[in-house]
Design a protein around this motif. Sequence first.
Motif, short mmCIF file in Angstrom:
data_model
loop_
_atom_site.label_atom_id
_atom_site.label_comp_id
_atom_site.label_asym_id
_atom_site.label_seq_id
_atom_site.Cartn_x
_atom_site.Cartn_y
_atom_site.Cartn_z
N ALA A 200 1.07 -1.35 -0.38
CA ALA A 200 -0.14 -0.24 -0.04
C ALA A 200 1.13 1.17 -0.29
N PRO A 201 0.23 2.31 -0.40
CA PRO A 201 1.32 3.22 -0.55
C PRO A 201 1.09 4.21 0.89
N SER A 202 2.13 4.93 1.50
CA SER A 202 1.93 5.89 2.09
C SER A 202 0.40 6.75 2.06
N SER A 203 -0.21 7.02 1.32
CA SER A 203 -1.52 7.70 1.61
C SER A 203 -2.53 6.40 0.68
N PHE A 204 -3.46 6.37 0.82
CA PHE A 204 -4.85 5.82 -0.03
C PHE A 204 -6.18 6.17 0.54
N ALA A 205 -6.99 6.52 -0.40
CA ALA A 205 -7.88 6.50 0.26
C ALA A 205 -9.27 5.00 0.29
N LEU A 206 -10.33 4.98 1.00
CA LEU A 206 -11.37 4.48 1.37
C LEU A 206 -12.15 4.71 1.28
N ILE A 207 -13.31 3.81 0.68
CA ILE A 207 -14.49 4.25 -0.42
C ILE A 207 -15.41 3.90 1.49
N PRO A 208 -16.79 5.03 1.46
CA PRO A 208 -17.02 3.87 2.97
C PRO A 208 -17.36 3.17 2.80
N ASP A 209 -17.46 1.83 4.05
CA ASP A 209 -18.01 0.60 3.92
C ASP A 209 -17.22 -0.12 3.36
N ASP A 210 -15.70 0.08 2.67
CA ASP A 210 -15.08 -0.52 1.90
C ASP A 210 -14.18 -0.99 2.90
N THR A 211 -13.27 -2.58 2.72
CA THR A 211 -12.16 -2.57 3.33
C THR A 211 -11.08 -2.83 2.91
N GLU B 15 9.68 0.00 11.12
CA GLU B 15 8.36 0.55 11.09
C GLU B 15 7.72 0.87 9.54
N ILE B 16 6.49 0.37 9.31
CA ILE B 16 6.25 1.86 8.23
C ILE B 16 5.34 2.40 9.11
N LEU B 17 4.81 4.09 8.44
CA LEU B 17 3.35 4.27 8.95
C LEU B 17 2.93 5.08 7.26
N PHE B 18 1.45 4.51 7.67
CA PHE B 18 0.70 4.99 6.34
C PHE B 18 -0.68 5.52 6.92
N THR B 19 -0.90 6.86 5.40
CA THR B 19 -2.28 7.39 6.43
C THR B 19 -3.50 6.27 5.40
N ILE B 20 -4.90 7.09 6.06
CA ILE B 20 -6.09 5.95 5.05
C ILE B 20 -7.02 7.36 4.97
N THR B 21 -7.31 7.80 3.84
CA THR B 21 -8.15 9.25 3.73
C THR B 21 -9.68 8.60 3.51
N GLU B 22 -10.41 9.30 2.97
CA GLU B 22 -11.93 9.33 3.37
C GLU B 22 -12.01 9.10 1.16
N GLY B 23 -12.87 8.14 0.70
CA GLY B 23 -12.53 8.09 -0.69
C GLY B 23 -13.81 8.53 -1.43
N SER B 24 -13.80 9.15 -2.69
CA SER B 24 -14.76 8.84 -2.85
C SER B 24 -15.72 7.62 -4.18
N LEU B 25 -17.08 8.43 -4.09
CA LEU B 25 -17.64 6.91 -4.67
C LEU B 25 -17.80 6.68 -6.02
N ALA B 26 -18.26 5.55 -6.60
CA ALA B 26 -17.76 5.74 -7.95
C ALA B 26 -18.19 6.49 -8.97
N VAL B 27 -19.36 7.00 -9.07
CA VAL B 27 -20.34 7.89 -9.85
C VAL B 27 -18.88 8.70 -10.59
N LYS B 28 -17.68 8.79 -9.64
CA LYS B 28 -16.79 9.73 -11.00
C LYS B 28 -15.67 9.19 -11.72
N ILE B 29 -16.45 7.65 -11.70
CA ILE B 29 -15.74 6.99 -12.86
C ILE B 29 -15.53 7.04 -14.59
N PRO B 30 -15.08 8.77 -15.35
CA PRO B 30 -14.78 8.64 -16.46
C PRO B 30 -15.70 8.09 -17.95
N ASN B 31 -16.06 8.51 -18.47
CA ASN B 31 -17.05 7.61 -18.91
C ASN B 31 -16.44 8.14 -20.75
N VAL B 32 -15.90 8.70 -20.94
CA VAL B 32 -15.29 9.84 -21.93
C VAL B 32 -14.20 9.96 -21.93
#
Length: 498
Positions: free
Chosen positions: A334-345, A402-419
Motif C-alpha cells: 500500500a502507498p503511504s497515503s491512500f483512500a478508502l470508500i465508505p463501508d469498504d475494506t 516500522e512503516i507509517l501510512f494514512t487512509i483518507t476518505e475516498g470518493s464514490l464510483a460515480v466519478k469513474i469517467p466514461n469519455v
Amino acid sequence: MEKKIKQVLNKYIIVLALILFHAPEIVAQSISAPSTFTPVPCSGGASVQYAGAICLNTCYYQNAAVEFTYTGFAGGTFTLELSDGSGSFASPTILNPSGTVVASSPGRINFNWPQTVAGNTYKLRVKCNAISLTGSSTPPFPAYFKIYNDIFWLNNQISTALVCSGGGGYTLSVDNPTPNVQTSSPANYPSLKYKWYKGTSPAVLIPGEIQKSLTVFSDGIYHAELDYGVCSDQSSITRSQNVDVKFQSGSGSFTIASSQGTSFCPSTPTVLSTQAGYTYQWFRDNVAIPGATSNTYTTGEGGSYHVQIGQGSCSATSNTLVLTPTDFNLSIDAPSSFALIPDDTRVITVTTDAANPTYQWYTGTPLVAIATETNASYTATAIGNYKVVVNQTGTGCDFAKEILFTITEGSLAVKIPNVISPNGDTKNDVWEIPQEFISPTTEVLILNSVGEIVLQTKNYDNKWPSNPIEFKSINPVFYYIITKEGAEAKKGSITVIK
C-alpha cells in the motif's frame, strides 16, 4: 594656726575612712568574650571546644554553642553578635534573634552558624539588652560554610589535553553538565571562588585566578580547588582532577575505531572514538554532524564517518570508517497515503525478510497498539493514521523497523469517467479512475465492443490507452469491469472521441 589646720585635716581623714569602711561593696559590670563550641554533626555526638577555624558544611553547622561569664549584675536577656568577615561590628549578625535568658553566670547561648560565612577575621561578642552592656569580643577567627562540598571535574573529566601551539591558549573550565540541578556542580553557585594550581609535589598556586575557568599557555599539570580559606581541602573533596596540558606544533596522525566493529546491530549503537585532548568535528557522509564535538561519537546509523581534529596549522583528518548496520527489508502493499470508500475494506500485507519476525499494528492519534492485530496482514475498515512495527528476533541482533501510512476518505464510483479524447492535447487523453480503485487486490478489465479483452491488470496505472485507437465511421466504445475483493463489481462504458 598650723596646729588648727592639722586638726581639721585629721578630722576629714577620719570621716572619709569611716565612710569607706562602712559603704556597700562596689563591683564593675562586665561580660567576658565567649568561648566557641563546634556544631553537633548530623550523626550526633557531643560539642567540644573548637580551636582555630570554623569549617562548616550542610551536615555540620547547626546546634553550635558559646559559653561566657558576667559580673556586676543579676543577668537578663543576652544576644550573640557575629561581625562581618573583616571583624567589624558595624552591622552585626544576631545569631539568636529572640535572645537567650540567663539567670546566673556562666551563661550559654545555643545557635546555628549562618550559611553565608566566608572570611578569615570574624569575631563574636555577647550583649546584655537589659542594661545595654556589650562584652569583649573574641580574637579574630576564620569561618567558612562549604556550600558545595564534593569533588568536581574540568573539561569533561579529561586527564590529558593536547593543544596546538600557535592557536592561542587552552581554557580549563569547571564542568556543569546539569545546570538545572544546583547541587551537581560548583559552577551553579556564582558566589564561590576558586584557587588554581600548577604542578604536583608541590602544586604551586597561580595568583589572582579566582574564577571557574583558567586559560593556560604552557605545558603543565593543572587543577582547581574551591577557595574556602583555611578550610580548603587538598584531598579529593572540593578539588578537581589533574589535567596534564601539553602544547605541540602539530596534531599528528589520528585513527578512529568502532566499539562494535564496522558491522553492528542497530539496537546496540557503536561508539566511535579517537585520541582525547583536542577539538573535534565528526562527519557522516562528508556532512558535519551538529553537536558531535567530542573525541567520541555514538551512532546507530550506517554511513561513512571521519573526524576533523584541531584547527588551523594543527588540524588533521582521521581515517574514514564505513559502518554497515545489520538490516532487513520491509514493505507493505500500500502507498503511504491512500483512500478508502465508505463501508469498504482493504487488506494491507507486510513483506519482510526479517528473521523470526513479530508484528504489531497501530492506529489512532497518538498511535496506539491494536492488541489483537499481531499478524502479517491487517484489514483496514476506517480512515486514520496507521503503523506496523516488525521486530526481528532470535538472531542475537533483535531490533525493530516500522512503516507509517494514512487512509483518507475516498470518493464514490460515480466519478469513474466514461469519455476520453486521446488527441495529444494532454487533456482527457487517458482513462483516469479514482485512487480508491487502484490496489493490488483490485482488478481492472477493459473490453472492446465485440467482447475482446484489451486490458486486464491490477494496480492500474491510469495510462490506458497506451497505443493509438483506430477511428471508423463512429466513435469506438469500450466497456470496463472493476472488481475489488469483497466488494460489488463496478461496470460501465468508455466512449473514445477525437
